[in-house]
Scaffold this active site. Sequence first.
Site, PDB file in Angstrom:
ATOM      1  N   CYS A 184      -8.792  19.480  13.235  1.00 39.45           N
ATOM      2  CA  CYS A 184      -8.532  19.105  11.845  1.00 39.45           C
ATOM      3  C   CYS A 184      -9.138  20.108  10.866  1.00 39.45           C
ATOM      4  CB  CYS A 184      -9.107  17.723  11.551  1.00 39.45           C
ATOM      5  SG  CYS A 184      -8.306  16.392  12.459  1.00 39.45           S
ATOM      6  N   ASN A 185     -10.289  20.653  11.234  1.00 39.08           N
ATOM      7  CA  ASN A 185     -11.038  21.477  10.298  1.00 39.08           C
ATOM      8  C   ASN A 185     -10.923  22.974  10.499  1.00 39.08           C
ATOM      9  OD1 ASN A 185     -12.071  19.234   8.950  1.00 39.08           O
ATOM     10  ND2 ASN A 185     -13.758  19.031  10.400  1.00 39.08           N
TER      11      ASN A 185
ATOM     12  N   SER B 191     -19.791  22.440  11.001  1.00 37.38           N
ATOM     13  CA  SER B 191     -18.852  21.324  10.880  1.00 37.38           C
ATOM     14  C   SER B 191     -18.755  20.857   9.433  1.00 37.38           C
ATOM     15  CB  SER B 191     -19.295  20.154  11.760  1.00 37.38           C
ATOM     16  OG  SER B 191     -19.243  20.514  13.122  1.00 37.38           O
TER      17      SER B 191
ATOM     18  N   GLU C 226     -18.454  16.448  17.895  1.00 37.31           N
ATOM     19  CA  GLU C 226     -17.172  16.347  18.594  1.00 37.31           C
ATOM     20  C   GLU C 226     -16.636  17.742  18.925  1.00 37.31           C
ATOM     21  OE1 GLU C 226     -14.290  14.007  16.583  1.00 37.31           O
ATOM     22  OE2 GLU C 226     -15.494  12.182  16.593  1.00 37.31           O
TER      23      GLU C 226
ATOM     24  N   GLN D  15     -14.355  19.811  22.151  1.00 40.20           N
ATOM     25  CA  GLN D  15     -13.098  20.515  21.918  1.00 40.20           C
ATOM     26  C   GLN D  15     -13.190  21.961  22.388  1.00 40.20           C
ATOM     27  OE1 GLN D  15     -13.282  19.472  17.792  1.00 40.20           O
ATOM     28  NE2 GLN D  15     -11.745  17.869  17.952  1.00 40.20           N
TER      29      GLN D  15
ATOM     30  N   GLY E 203      -1.783   5.317  15.049  1.00 43.31           N
ATOM     31  CA  GLY E 203      -2.165   6.472  15.867  1.00 43.31           C
ATOM     32  C   GLY E 203      -3.468   6.189  16.584  1.00 43.31           C
ATOM     33  N   THR E 204      -3.434   6.200  17.924  1.00 45.15           N
ATOM     34  CA  THR E 204      -4.638   5.846  18.693  1.00 45.15           C
ATOM     35  C   THR E 204      -5.035   6.963  19.658  1.00 45.15           C
ATOM     36  OG1 THR E 204      -3.232   4.629  20.267  1.00 45.15           O
ATOM     37  CG2 THR E 204      -4.306   3.363  18.515  1.00 45.15           C
ATOM     38  N   GLY E 205      -4.920   8.213  19.182  1.00 42.16           N
ATOM     39  CA  GLY E 205      -5.453   9.340  19.949  1.00 42.16           C
ATOM     40  C   GLY E 205      -6.966   9.345  19.821  1.00 42.16           C
TER      41      GLY E 205
ATOM     42  N   GLY F 120      -8.126   8.394  16.343  1.00 42.88           N
ATOM     43  CA  GLY F 120      -7.809   6.991  16.135  1.00 42.88           C
ATOM     44  C   GLY F 120      -8.765   6.079  16.878  1.00 42.88           C
TER      45      GLY F 120
END
Length: 421
Positions: free
Chosen positions: A57-58, A112, A119, A123, A193-195, A198
């Site tokens: 996302c970032n 971050s 997190e 990744q 959305g439940t990834g 989510g």
Amino acid sequence: MAAAQPKHFSFYSIGLSYRKADAETRGLFSLSEEGIHNLLIEAKEEGIPSLAVISTCNRTELYGFAQHPFQLIRLLCEHSHGTVEEFQKIAYIQKNEDACNHLYTVGTGLDSQILGDFEIIGQLKMAFKRSKKLGLINAYMERLMNCVIQASKRIKTETELSSGATSVSFASAQYILENFPAGGPAKNILLFGTGKIGRNTCENLVKHTENKQITLINRTKDKAERIAGRFDLIVKDYAQLEEEIAQSDIIIVATGAQKPTVSKQIIHTNKPLLIMDLSIPKNVDDNVTELDNVQLIHLDELSKVTHKTLENRENFIPQAQSIIKEVNADFKQWMVSRQFAPTMQALKTKLSTLKDAEIKNSRTKFSDFNHEQADMLADRIIQKIAGHFANHLRNEDESTEEAISLLNKVFKLEELSSYES
């Protein structure tokens, strides 16, 4: 001290992040799983020796070896919707030690959007694992990543940089708490959305808001049902999305799609509606703001949510940086040893050749010559000489490259590459 690299190659990190690129621009350079795979395959075909790619996302970043950073920039732009011109306006390029330091700050949560968000290390692990399966991680990058993981673990256990809940998932729950205080009327929350994002958001909502009026919708219903089972929540079919939106006070969208999944066309309610988009690229069309009753919050705004726990983390930055420095010192020591190892081996081989020639010559000159004793004595002398040279090369005050060059000239060593591709 310059980072070790394959001959004619340098280690680079190139990319863009929330620091200079807004959500829309980050969306242009965002890479899907398929996009990352195709990029890595093309890089391997082009002779890139080692490369890892991360797209969150970032940030979207490439870490790898290249003869020129444009090789990596071109790969990124070809496999995303961004252009080189756009990249130049908002991106960054780091080389060798700067690139190495950047990976440390990213992997330890210091870079971050929400300080201490760990997190990112998971990744990064996945990114390196993906590349390793394709044979695209060399010894340098594997060792560096292991050091980053080590630093991340130590910072997490030895400091309070990651104290309390973290991430955009937490920020979304915090935002709801601040705007819909506990004790007021319960709000109907729809999580679409439940990834991974989510799932984390759902957990934070249940834990921090104590609101059980949460409905889950996912294109693949069984994924939503697995999460709902943990928290005793409601699951609805994807076909019921519009109906559920009409019943909701808050919608959290984390579908991870490459195009918007929610637009004003599927919103059929006049009551106040808060929509929170946690996705990159954006999964909520900006046209929802044309509706007077809708308030749209994107993750960049959520990341500005302040909390005492988050503010206190800044006090632990120096301690985290000290840990990174300590771990990186070990990495540098390994790097120097790896750099001069071929030269030291060549030196020992050269000295052993001279020893064998002298012993052979001495056998004919001395009638009582003891071959075994002479061989043992010469080997001990060779080890001492090699040890002195090794200590000299390890001395940070000396230029390793100049010392290696001098050794090669003095002993006429066979020219060996000091790096692995």
